[in-house]
Design a protein around this motif. Sequence first.
Motif, short mmCIF file in Angstrom:
data_model
loop_
_atom_site.label_atom_id
_atom_site.label_comp_id
_atom_site.label_asym_id
_atom_site.label_seq_id
_atom_site.Cartn_x
_atom_site.Cartn_y
_atom_site.Cartn_z
N ALA A 130 -5.87 13.96 3.53
CA ALA A 130 -4.95 12.87 3.23
C ALA A 130 -5.45 12.17 1.97
CB ALA A 130 -4.90 11.88 4.39
N VAL A 131 -4.54 11.97 1.02
CA VAL A 131 -4.90 11.35 -0.25
C VAL A 131 -3.84 10.34 -0.64
CG1 VAL A 131 -6.18 13.35 -1.12
CG2 VAL A 131 -3.75 13.13 -1.63
N ASP A 132 -4.19 9.48 -1.55
CA ASP A 132 -3.23 8.57 -2.15
C ASP A 132 -2.37 9.42 -3.08
OD1 ASP A 132 -1.96 6.81 -4.03
OD2 ASP A 132 -3.47 5.28 -3.62
N PRO A 133 -1.06 9.39 -2.96
CA PRO A 133 -0.20 10.25 -3.80
C PRO A 133 -0.30 9.94 -5.29
CG PRO A 133 1.13 8.69 -2.56
CD PRO A 133 -0.27 8.55 -2.06
N ARG A 134 -0.89 8.80 -5.63
CA ARG A 134 -1.06 8.46 -7.05
C ARG A 134 -2.37 9.01 -7.62
NH1 ARG A 134 -0.57 2.27 -5.71
NH2 ARG A 134 -2.07 3.12 -4.27
N MET A 135 -3.15 9.66 -6.77
CA MET A 135 -4.44 10.20 -7.18
C MET A 135 -4.25 11.38 -8.12
SD MET A 135 -7.43 11.61 -4.64
CE MET A 135 -8.41 10.15 -4.37
N LEU A 136 -5.15 11.50 -9.09
CA LEU A 136 -5.15 12.66 -9.97
C LEU A 136 -5.79 13.84 -9.26
CD1 LEU A 136 -6.31 10.94 -13.28
CD2 LEU A 136 -3.99 11.66 -12.67
N LEU A 137 -5.37 15.02 -9.61
CA LEU A 137 -5.92 16.23 -8.99
C LEU A 137 -7.43 16.29 -9.18
CD1 LEU A 137 -5.66 18.90 -7.52
CD2 LEU A 137 -4.98 19.95 -9.69
N VAL A 138 -7.93 15.98 -10.36
CA VAL A 138 -9.38 16.02 -10.60
C VAL A 138 -10.12 15.08 -9.65
CG1 VAL A 138 -9.43 14.31 -12.47
CG2 VAL A 138 -11.19 16.08 -12.37
N GLU A 139 -9.54 13.93 -9.36
CA GLU A 139 -10.17 12.99 -8.43
C GLU A 139 -10.20 13.56 -7.02
OE1 GLU A 139 -8.91 8.76 -10.49
OE2 GLU A 139 -7.41 9.83 -9.28
N ALA A 140 -9.12 14.20 -6.61
CA ALA A 140 -9.08 14.80 -5.28
C ALA A 140 -10.10 15.93 -5.17
CB ALA A 140 -7.68 15.33 -4.98
N LEU A 141 -10.22 16.73 -6.21
CA LEU A 141 -11.18 17.83 -6.18
C LEU A 141 -12.61 17.32 -6.09
CD1 LEU A 141 -9.54 20.14 -8.86
CD2 LEU A 141 -9.59 20.52 -6.38
N ARG A 142 -12.92 16.30 -6.86
CA ARG A 142 -14.28 15.78 -6.90
C ARG A 142 -14.59 14.88 -5.70
NH1 ARG A 142 -17.38 16.41 -11.04
NH2 ARG A 142 -18.52 14.47 -10.68
N GLU A 143 -13.75 13.88 -5.50
CA GLU A 143 -14.04 12.88 -4.46
C GLU A 143 -13.64 13.35 -3.07
OE1 GLU A 143 -12.04 9.33 -5.84
OE2 GLU A 143 -12.88 9.63 -7.85
N GLY A 144 -12.51 14.01 -2.96
CA GLY A 144 -12.02 14.42 -1.66
C GLY A 144 -12.63 15.72 -1.16
N PHE A 145 -12.68 16.72 -2.03
CA PHE A 145 -13.19 18.03 -1.63
C PHE A 145 -14.65 18.24 -2.01
CE2 PHE A 145 -8.54 19.09 -1.92
CZ PHE A 145 -8.35 19.32 -0.56
N GLY A 146 -15.24 17.30 -2.74
CA GLY A 146 -16.66 17.34 -3.02
C GLY A 146 -17.10 18.38 -4.04
N LEU A 147 -16.21 18.77 -4.94
CA LEU A 147 -16.56 19.77 -5.96
C LEU A 147 -17.08 19.08 -7.21
CD1 LEU A 147 -13.52 22.15 -5.52
CD2 LEU A 147 -15.84 22.45 -4.65
N ALA A 148 -18.08 19.67 -7.83
CA ALA A 148 -18.68 19.07 -9.03
C ALA A 148 -18.23 19.77 -10.31
CB ALA A 148 -20.20 19.12 -8.93
N THR A 150 0.85 -1.19 0.00
CA THR A 150 0.00 0.00 0.00
C THR A 150 0.88 1.24 0.00
OG1 THR A 150 -0.12 0.01 2.39
CG2 THR A 150 -1.89 -1.14 1.22
N THR A 151 0.37 2.28 -0.57
CA THR A 151 1.09 3.54 -0.61
C THR A 151 0.63 4.38 0.57
OG1 THR A 151 1.12 3.43 -3.01
CG2 THR A 151 1.55 5.57 -2.03
N PRO A 152 1.57 4.91 1.36
CA PRO A 152 1.14 5.72 2.50
C PRO A 152 0.43 6.99 2.02
CG PRO A 152 3.54 5.77 2.25
CD PRO A 152 3.00 4.81 1.24
N PRO A 153 -0.56 7.45 2.77
CA PRO A 153 -1.28 8.66 2.36
C PRO A 153 -0.36 9.88 2.31
CG PRO A 153 -2.25 7.71 4.35
CD PRO A 153 -1.04 6.91 4.01
N PHE A 154 -0.73 10.77 1.46
CA PHE A 154 -0.02 12.03 1.26
C PHE A 154 -0.94 13.14 1.75
CE2 PHE A 154 0.43 15.68 -1.66
CZ PHE A 154 1.74 16.04 -1.38
#
Length: 169
Positions: free
Chosen positions: A24-42, A6-10
């Motif tokens: 905290a996110v997976d460092p392999r995550m794309l920015l668009v995924e973090a914005l949508r899934e993590g920060f809840g932006l549509a 597993t990759t430690p969270p970033f």
Amino acid sequence: MTPPPTTPPFQLSVVLNGEPRSMAVDPRMLLVEALREGFGLAGPKIGCATGDCGACTVRLDGRIVKSCLELVQAAAGSEITTIEGMADGDRLSAVQQAFCDRYGFQCGFCLSGMLFAAEDLLGANPCPSDEEIRDAIRGNLCRCTGYQNVVEAIREAGAGRRAAASSED
């Protein structure tokens, strides 16, 4: 069989639409995924995931980028603006208002790319020709409008900017 490592969270810390945000996110995550899934932006959408459609466009430290091509690590410590951050509270930006007034979008999927391309163009050239407008939005795909209403919206936003600038003089 051993499970894959597993990759430690970033810890991603950014200024998002003017507000400090962190998660905290997976460092392999794309920015668009973090914005949508993590920060809840549509606003930023995942369309092509290859940078061709423009649906994921955001402003990152002052420049427009396709967030489907950026890893979250590249955005650490940055200032990010999505279309949710273009408005001033409940008041739409001039470009957003022109898109509403001229029906410059239908489904809204392409809106992030179109709005940021328009903002950049009008910031550099407040009186672009239709050809310059079409060139500026070239990296954004729209399946609904046929682009003519988009061109008209950008032309109208430019006229509004020029009128506002001349009234300040």
